[in-house]
Design an enzyme around this catalytic site. Structure first.
Site, short mmCIF file in Angstrom:
data_model
loop_
_atom_site.label_atom_id
_atom_site.label_comp_id
_atom_site.label_asym_id
_atom_site.label_seq_id
_atom_site.Cartn_x
_atom_site.Cartn_y
_atom_site.Cartn_z
CE1 TYR A 142 -3.45 2.59 0.75
CE2 TYR A 142 -2.29 3.09 2.45
CZ TYR A 142 -3.12 3.78 2.08
OH TYR A 142 -4.11 4.70 1.37
CG ASP A 237 6.07 3.68 1.13
OD1 ASP A 237 5.87 4.31 1.66
OD2 ASP A 237 4.73 3.51 0.30
CE LYS A 265 1.50 5.10 8.06
NZ LYS A 265 1.44 4.56 6.85
C1 LIG Z 1 0.49 4.88 5.72
C2 LIG Z 1 1.66 4.18 4.14
C3 LIG Z 1 1.43 5.71 3.24
C4 LIG Z 1 -0.15 6.62 3.39
O1 LIG Z 1 0.48 7.76 4.03
P1 LIG Z 1 -0.70 8.52 4.49
O2 LIG Z 1 0.16 10.23 5.27
O3 LIG Z 1 -1.76 8.45 5.15
O4 LIG Z 1 -1.35 9.29 3.62
C5 LIG Z 1 2.16 5.60 2.45
N1 LIG Z 1 2.57 3.50 2.07
C6 LIG Z 1 2.55 3.46 2.78
C7 LIG Z 1 4.00 2.04 3.56
C8 LIG Z 1 2.33 3.31 4.16
O5 LIG Z 1 2.52 2.69 5.35
#
Ligand SMILES: *Cc1c(COP(=O)(O)O)cnc(C)c1O
Length: 424
Positions: A142, A237, A265
């Site tokens: 994701y 990511d 995050k």
């Molecule tokens: C949470 C997450 C996202 C998206 O971040 P948001 O701040 O919710 O837009 C993208 N990539 C990974 C791996 C994530 O865990």
């Protein structure tokens, strides 16, 4: 009626599904979400006064625990100087220097407001830099709700993507190819079928949005090599793993040098922050230096950066990553004891973990999908009733924080053991 039930009834009238992000609605486990009144350390307090040991950590950011004093006072102090300037501010320089110092592959970095913005900008930049349109991603990874990334391949490596979501044009989804994680043959086949057409591979180096599983030895290295050989960019990511798995994230742990990295995050300290960065040559394509447009009214917001910087300073001061590894290892040992002999599979790396209700090994989405979600839901609700809050979905990672003491972990594992006894 409890206060949470009352609030949820009102929320359902004015907010789609009653929530501002879908997984919070408890659809994965049934029942209704509780509303939180306050959070401190590793505990949440609901509007009904129930206290919970929290392993969601606001979905990753709360690595020091909730409302850590150094972060709260940094935000308070920053607020006295103004909430947003719309001009460059000194904290942006400090944050950029901090990220480049800590994350090995990042030479230049731009701040954004969420992880989604970070991955979306990486994809646009990769397309702009390479002049190619196609993207390779992995099933079950994701990357936020970016149009091009809400895609998985229906049947096998060479199938072009179909959208996971209404509202994503099929024409756009066709530019995304999704293959199973840890399957190098599928990656090679996709490259062979789309020769020199991929702008980028985007990957969660440790996939943590379908539960949690790990890259097999050599997998990430081979992705790096395939990218080098074909003029494709490698995008890590690290929105979840950045500043969590290690000082320099998963790329430090696995010794990989991605071309671009998406962050979020933990660097926001609980405020809305994302960032993306990488090689100077690539970042030089961004507006205003280059032709790839990207912008944000609140990007580099002083309160958000004050929070993130304070959180990272505190992690470095406490040697937080080493301490999280210790409590993670302790948690794992106890969890393995609690699940011994049961058809479960417990995965952990650093302070991230997941309990699947199926026998291992779990190395990709199709394995994770074998988990018995009815059992998970039962387990979740039993834990919740006994004051331990895990994510309300089988397909999420759990998070330890520096605020979880040995005593908190012991108490939680006792609750887990009791819950498991009720499930099996
Ligand atoms: C949470 C997450 C996202 C998206 O971040 P948001 O701040 O919710 O837009 C993208 N990539 C990974 C791996 C994530 O865990």
């Amino acid at each position: 009626m409890t206060a949470s039930e009352h609030l949820f009834e009102s929320a359902l009238r004015r907010i789609p599904g009653g929530v501002n992000s879908p997984v919070r609605a408890f659809r994965g486990v049934g029942g209704q979400p509780f509303f939180t009144k306050s959070a401190k350390g590793c505990r949440l307090t609901t509007v009904d006064g129930q206290e919970m040991i929290d392993y969601v950590g606001t979905w990753g950011p709360a690595i020091l625990g909730h409302a850590p004093e150094p972060v709260v006072s940094a935000v308070r102090e920053a607020a006295t100087h103004g909430l947003s300037f719309g001009t460059p501010n000194p904290l942006e320089v400090e944050m950029a220097e901090t990220i480049c110092r800590l994350v090995p592959s990042v030479e230049k970095v731009r701040m954004v407001n969420s992880g989604t913005e970070a991955t979306m900008s990486c994809v646009r930049l990769a397309r702009g830099f390479t002049g190619r349109d196609k993207i390779l991603k992995f099933e079950g990874c994701y990357h936020g709700h970016v149009d091009s990334l809400l895609v998985n391949a229906g049947s096998g490596a060479l199938t072009h993507g179909t959208p996971d979501s209404a509202g994503v044009p099929v024409a756009l989804a066709r530019l995304t190819v999704a293959v199973p994680f840890n399957d190098l043959d599928a990656v090679r086949a996709a490259f062979a079928a789309n020769p020199r057409e991929f702008a980028a591979i985007i990957v969660e180096p440790v996939p943590a949005n379908a539960g949690l599983y790990l890259p097999e030895p050599g997998f990430l290295e081979e992705l790096e090599k395939l990218c080098r050989d074909s003029g494709t960019l490698l995008i890590f990511d690290e929105v979840m793993t950045g500043f969590r798995l290690a000082r320099g994230g998963a790329q430090e742990v696995f010794g990989i040098r991605p071309d671009l990295t998406a962050l979020g995050k933990v660097i926001g300290g609980g405020l809305p922050v994302g960032a993306f960065g990488g090689r100077t040559e690539i970042m030089g394509q961004l507006s205003p230096d280059g032709p790839v447009y990207q912008a944000g009214t609140l990007s580099g917001n002083p309160l958000a950066l004050a929070a993130g910087l304070a959180q990272i300073r505190e992690l470095e001061r406490l040697d937080g990553w080493a301490r999280l590894e210790e409590s993670g290892a302790r948690f794992e040992t106890l969890a393995q004891e609690a699940t011994r002999g049961l058809p479960c599979s417990f995965r952990r790396i650093g302070s991230m973990f997941c309990l699947y209700f199926c026998e291992g090994p779990v190395v990709r989405l199709s394995d994770a999908m074998r988990s018995d979600r009815a059992k998970f839901a039962k387990f979740f609700h039993r834990c919740l009733a006994d004051g331990v809050y895990f994510a309300p979905s089988q397909f999420e990672s759990g998070f330890l924080s520096l605020a979880h003491t040995d005593a908190d972990i012991d108490e939680s594992v006792r609750v887990v053991a009791t819950a498991l006894a009720g499930v099996f």
